[in-house]
Design a protein around this motif. Sequence first.
Motif: not given
Length: 580
Positions: A109, A126-127, A145, A147-148, A168, A170, A172-173
């Motif tokens: 993180n 983030k990862n 970034s 999300n996983a 992941f 996602s 960067n959104g």
Amino acid sequence: MKSPQRNWGLLRLGPQGVPLRIGHPPRRAPSGLGTAARISAAGASAALVAAVLLTIAPGAGADSAPADPGNPATPVTVTADALPTVQIDGVVWQQAIIGDTVYAVGKFNTARPAGAAAGSQTTSRKNILAFSLSTGKLITTFNASLNAQGLAVAASPDGSRLYVGGDFTSVNGTAASRVVALNPQTGAVVPGWAPKLSATVRAIVATSDTVYLGGMFGAVGSTSRSKLAAVRASNGGLLAWRPNAAGGRVNALVMAPDRSKLVAGGAFTTLNGKNRPGFGLGAVDAVNGTSLATPVNDVVRNAGSNAAITSLSSDGVNWYGTAYIFGSRGGTGNLEGSFSANWSSLGIKWIEDCHGDSYSVFANNTAVYKASHAHYCLNLKGFPETKPKSWHRALAYSKAATGTLTRDTQGFPSFTGRPAPSLLTWFPEMDTGTATGQSQGPWTVTGTDSYVVMGGEFKKVNLKGQQGLVRFAVRSIAPNKEGPVSSSSPINPALTSPSAGKIRVRWQSNWDRDNTNLTYKVYRDGVAVNTQSKSTTFWNRPTMEFTDTVKPGSTHRYRIVSSDSFGNTRASATLGLTAK
């Protein structure tokens, strides 16, 4: 199984799908042998183990400053100095390098500077993160970034793209189905490139026009693909290439220098319907995906739910692999170490069968570096088992085959008589991490001809705080401050007077993390009266001695100072005796 973090009963899976006992490094117990029997005879004492450590002959004197760097058995290594490197608060699974930038993916993180305590001076990451290979500092302009967790990372040949795979959905959104292409300068998602993988991506190889993927997936979009697939580099469109890996995941891919073929490694038990090649390892045509003869797989056979090939890499001339077995759970495999193979024939060049699962391997222009938790390398004239076990998580080997393996005496599969490399004197110390609950240190190693970088879940390197990432360098750019290690009482002079006017001085030799040959000076009353040199390792530290001639009845004080080739010293206590 969709994640290396999945709890599988009493097991967890490592980044290459390695089942691990929670709280214990992975290990195996051969049929009919308990743990004590594997280490030595049942009931062996610590004193016996210590005696073994001190009587085994040393291997070749290869290190960061070998006496004969031109000898294939004694090449130059990077030093064991842990260079300041950005830290993370979790685990790094894989790394890739473009120019002076290292990209690290994993499960974390935050990042923080070298020397900063956990939880202090943090920057959100983030990862995935990027840092400078030459300075070790976080590159703040790259800020992607996931999300996983990220499990695989690879660069395009021209360095204009960074491909990332993992769990992941996602980045960067933006929606991304387990694989994404990023701008390596900023971390922005490359638009128009969005293959949809049905499950985890664990391996990526990229050419200028094709991106090859391996993992746990069963489809790309709505089209069936069994753990291997290829997409266009231009737009992510699915290509016809479709070798079939069945019976387990694909953990690794490596491409031949001429781009005519790829080798896949993992836990799969068949490849294109065959198990030879195809039992955890096999080469396929890069254009049509048909299987190619892979003689390595006649020798190294690791596959199934409790054994696998964990990584593959290439130096452009040879290719390398690592493996694991979980024997106590019936793992179907025969290697826990690493191997080198030829691209020309896909045949074995050498094998090192150190016991203790191996996770990643990297070869530069002089040596081969490995991330593992090795605890026994006696089959190639390395260190023996100790009780309790001791873990040597960062090791180096010669690129050349310099000897042959001896018969295994611990109840493990034996590669007796197979070509073997030299175990080199490069022993940085990495502690046991806690981020994954799997009690490991480094999981990944890569580098250049000047640097070696390791990532994982370790918290300390050479007993100093350095979490998750660390760099090592060749001696011309390293501080060269790793000197003789031991300060325990055996290095102190043991003094006796065997006859009139004689004082015998005895002491145990020392060892160094990156130098084999050490020099010892004996000081009497502050004046050097004897100088000796000795080749040692941490498991081979013979007793040394010097007999001094003095005036009968006189009293003198002695001290031993050991030093390496860079002038780093370790002094013993000063002790005195009156001569007869």
